[in-house]
Write an enzyme that holds these catalytic residues in place. Structure first.
Site, PDB file in Angstrom:
ATOM      1  N   ALA A 298    -107.829 -10.088   9.917  1.00 20.23           N
ATOM      2  CA  ALA A 298    -107.416 -10.076   8.515  1.00 20.23           C
ATOM      3  C   ALA A 298    -107.278 -11.467   7.892  1.00 20.23           C
ATOM      4  O   ALA A 298    -107.724 -11.679   6.760  1.00 20.23           O
ATOM      5  CB  ALA A 298    -106.115  -9.287   8.368  1.00 20.23           C
TER       6      ALA A 298
ATOM      7  N   GLY B 298    -110.567  -3.342   2.012  1.00 21.47           N
ATOM      8  CA  GLY B 298    -109.813  -3.794   3.181  1.00 21.47           C
ATOM      9  C   GLY B 298    -108.964  -5.001   2.784  1.00 21.47           C
ATOM     10  O   GLY B 298    -108.683  -5.220   1.599  1.00 21.47           O
ATOM     11  N   PHE B 299    -108.567  -5.786   3.769  1.00 22.52           N
ATOM     12  CA  PHE B 299    -107.723  -6.943   3.480  1.00 22.52           C
ATOM     13  C   PHE B 299    -108.398  -7.908   2.506  1.00 22.52           C
ATOM     14  O   PHE B 299    -107.778  -8.379   1.553  1.00 22.52           O
ATOM     15  CB  PHE B 299    -107.365  -7.683   4.775  1.00 22.52           C
ATOM     16  N   GLY B 300    -109.691  -8.185   2.742  1.00 28.18           N
ATOM     17  CA  GLY B 300    -110.403  -9.133   1.889  1.00 28.18           C
ATOM     18  C   GLY B 300    -110.611  -8.598   0.483  1.00 28.18           C
ATOM     19  O   GLY B 300    -110.314  -9.278  -0.506  1.00 28.18           O
TER      20      GLY B 300
ATOM     21  N   ASP C 260    -115.113  -9.143   7.800  1.00 25.83           N
ATOM     22  CA  ASP C 260    -115.817  -8.709   9.015  1.00 25.83           C
ATOM     23  C   ASP C 260    -117.316  -8.514   8.825  1.00 25.83           C
ATOM     24  O   ASP C 260    -118.065  -8.488   9.799  1.00 25.83           O
ATOM     25  CB  ASP C 260    -115.234  -7.370   9.510  1.00 25.83           C
TER      26      ASP C 260
ATOM     27  N   GLY D 168    -115.529  -2.605  -0.796  1.00 26.54           N
ATOM     28  CA  GLY D 168    -114.613  -2.556   0.338  1.00 26.54           C
ATOM     29  C   GLY D 168    -113.205  -2.913  -0.061  1.00 26.54           C
ATOM     30  O   GLY D 168    -112.958  -3.970  -0.645  1.00 26.54           O
TER      31      GLY D 168
ATOM     32  N   GLU E 117    -103.302  -3.018  23.254  1.00 30.58           N
ATOM     33  CA  GLU E 117    -102.252  -2.291  22.545  1.00 30.58           C
ATOM     34  C   GLU E 117    -102.372  -0.787  22.797  1.00 30.58           C
ATOM     35  O   GLU E 117    -101.375  -0.093  23.011  1.00 30.58           O
ATOM     36  CB  GLU E 117    -102.340  -2.617  21.050  1.00 30.58           C
TER      37      GLU E 117
END
Lengths: 419, 419
Positions: B316, B14-16, B300, B12, B171
């Site tokens: 995040a 993503g942010f992590g 997540d 992954g 949003e």
């Protein structure tokens, strides 16, 4: 009847159609602009989307935004399917649209010259979707090659073949060669000597509209960038794995980009006019479809051949210059005048970019012949000012400068590919 | 064996995952980063792609570009399918990858809570493709309504329903309301009183992480923007035409955007650890998957529940803070240490934007509570600095400023829709 304003229907929101609608917007008429997309596409920069330089939004502009302040211009998103001249109606997949005057400005699509197999397996370069397909596919080939342990497979995946030595083919080949250079910095374990880029042209020359010295210069620059340029070479088949050449040779490749010819969009044949071999409708010297009273055609879908050796080239300046004359002639018809204006094409010259800081510009009455960085700056400037929207002008200028300085391409994201 | 560097596999980007790979890149280890996309996605701004504010390329960053100068980080584009902990291999659709240490950072997907019919007909908001689908669909609904002569059909096409009162739902609802305002300027013949926007939330409150006064403020601002906010209202079905509510009421609509829940990506269940109801793998206080020696999970897809009432939120900052501890703990294991670091989450607060110039920021130790324009500036600043890439920072800043001043959205192009 005296109160009813004349209804002008324009098919196609390319350079010609948008220009024409803008001209009519100031007149006392009702305009319906029909396109199957809701955006105007800046086709000359499609190759930059296909090679991850620009984003889709930067070369596609919402059509309605052009006419925000023109309530007499109505945009109708539909696919034109034909014209019934006897009833003065345009046929679309969302019903009929009546017109008093109709202008066909529907543009062109890729011409595979009847080679169905090539059409099925290669990439065209006329639509935004096609440009995205190329981008996704080319980037994906690098990822796949990076995982493959079979050298033959890898070489096939890393072989990129572009067919067509016109500006689009030249620009695409140059841009792919630069993309390879950027990928090289980021694929730490891929052998880049396995990469090959070939530009195939059926005639003995690239860039037919250019003088011979600029053609030679272009080929030299491309070869310097690692592009093999094969002139006098004709593709006769491609099954998705191997290109067959007319001379019997074969080229194994997973990527064939076809920039070798255009033809009018097919619906033009169903508009009641005579069409040429490339599907373009024949127009008289006033841009009126032969045999019609109130149907005009401009741009890539029209065959204008009066005082010129061959039909005019399929470039934006032809379409926008024709838009002006079509506008004037329709106004004259509305006023009941019979004397229409004759269209005379003013050739503004030709230019093509070969890569970062490299372009060729042919001599015209307005400018000297140019090559190299100065030609590239001229090319940048001309394309930037023609892009729709101030915001886009700014961001594209920033992006080009950024790419020039940093040598990266942030558009290298693969969407829509099943891995 | 002494020469072989430890191999860290991270699933992954993503942010992590990206944070972790960046930390390990400086160590004497080999890193393989696996993702099924070749880009890192800035998920907090997905709603801006879905509402035609930003382009895809602006919130997606090529993963390889992060590691251009790190030859010890290898990116492998593949879909993770499971883990065989007994053999220390990650299973992917492109073969097995051996690891010494594995970190699951695979993220989350939309949770439809088992409602298959809703899943089939509504739009998720977790991937770039989903955001583009929403954008295409919403814009297309305006074009279709513009051509429709049936008022009931038109109202259904112009009804936009968002489910979920978390930041994403808020949003999205605010951004759609503004998009409608822009469309209004350009659809000269459409009756905008037929447009409706509804935000549906199952609990009595929006923004669960916020204090009550900010929740109330948010609802008030949304209502002022023309969004109907339905609290305590539960969706139980949607067939693509009509939403069924638990209270028996029905809402006819062509658009249901589902932002009401997340769950871990499904492959997490096949990694040999225990998973919770949302599919997240249970980790110990050192972020190690329960029962495993060398498999960690962060972000997540991990359920960390030590000293906290419920699992940590799927945001995040949790993932990036966890990445630091996972990095430290794996280094300790490599060095043969047994004492691992315990993860402690530092809550940086919560913020949500409601629309142009409107946001809410909860009070933390670092900042006071904020609403309105100042909160929006804080939100802009935080999101801008976290976006990957200086070039993107600049162009997104320009775009936001441009939108604020000009009130247009140039991303309103419809791609990939059959008309």
């Amino acid at each position: 009847m005296a109160d009813k304003k004349p209804r002008i229907v324009i098919v196609g929101a390319g350079f010609g159609g948008v220009k024409l609608a803008k001209l009519f917007a100031k007149d006392d008429v009702e305009i319906t602009l029909v396109d199957r997309h809701n955006y105007h596409l800046f086709q000359p920069l499609l190759y930059q989307v296909s090679t991850a330089v620009l984003s889709t939004d930067e070369i596609a502009y919402p059509i309605r935004t052009f006419f925000r302040k023109n309530p007499n211009v109505e945009f109708f998103m539909a696919k034109a399917q034909g014209v019934d001249q006897s009833r003065n109606v345009l046929l679309t997949n969302h019903g009929e649209i009546e017109y008093d005057y109709l202008v066909l400005a529907a543009g062109a699509t890729t011409n595979f010259f009847g080679m169905k197999e090539v059409e099925e397996h290669s990439f065209g370069m006329k639509s935004l979707q096609e440009a995205l397909h190329i981008r996704n596919h080319v980037l994906h080939m690098f990822e796949r090659a990076n995982k493959s342990k079979d050298p033959e497979e890898r070489k096939k995946m890393l072989s990129f073949v572009i067919v067509g030595g016109g500006p689009t083919g030249i620009e695409e080949a140059g841009a792919i060669s630069e993309l390879v250079g950027i990928q090289k910095k980021e694929f730490h374990n891929l052998d880049f000597s396995e990469v090959s880029i070939k530009l195939i042209e059926a005639t003995p020359n690239v860039l037919p509209m250019m003088p011979q010295n600029l053609r030679d210069h272009t080929v030299e620059v491309l070869r310097g960038k690692g592009v093999e340029v094969l002139l006098d070479t004709q593709v006769v088949g491609y099954d998705g794995h191997t290109i067959k050449l007319k001379n019997g040779e074969e080229i194994p490749t997973s990527t064939l980009i076809w920039a070798a010819g255009v033809k009018a969009v097919p619906f033009i044949a169903d508009c009641g006019g005579e069409v040429d071999r490339a599907g373009r409708v024949i127009v008289d010297e006033n841009l009126r479809v032969n045999g019609s009273k109130n149907v005009f055609a401009i741009g890539d879908c029209a065959n204008f051949c009066h005082g010129t050796e061959r039909p005019l080239p399929t470039v934006a300046p032809v379409a926008t210059q024709e838009a002006k004359v079509a506008h004037e002639n329709i106004l004259r018809l509305i006023r009941g005048e019979e004397n229409l204006q004759t269209f005379v094409y003013k050739d503004l010259g030709a230019m093509a970019t070969i890569g970062r800081g490299q372009a060729v510009v042919a001599k015209t009455s307005m400018n000297p012949e140019m090559t190299g960085f100065i030609a590239w700056c001229a090319w940048m400037f001309v394309h930037l000012i023609r892009l729709a929207g101030t915001h886009t002008n700014i961001t594209v200028a920033i992006k080009w400068t950024w790419n020039l300085l940093s040598g990266t391409r942030l558009g290298r994201i693969i969407t829509n590919i099943k891995i």
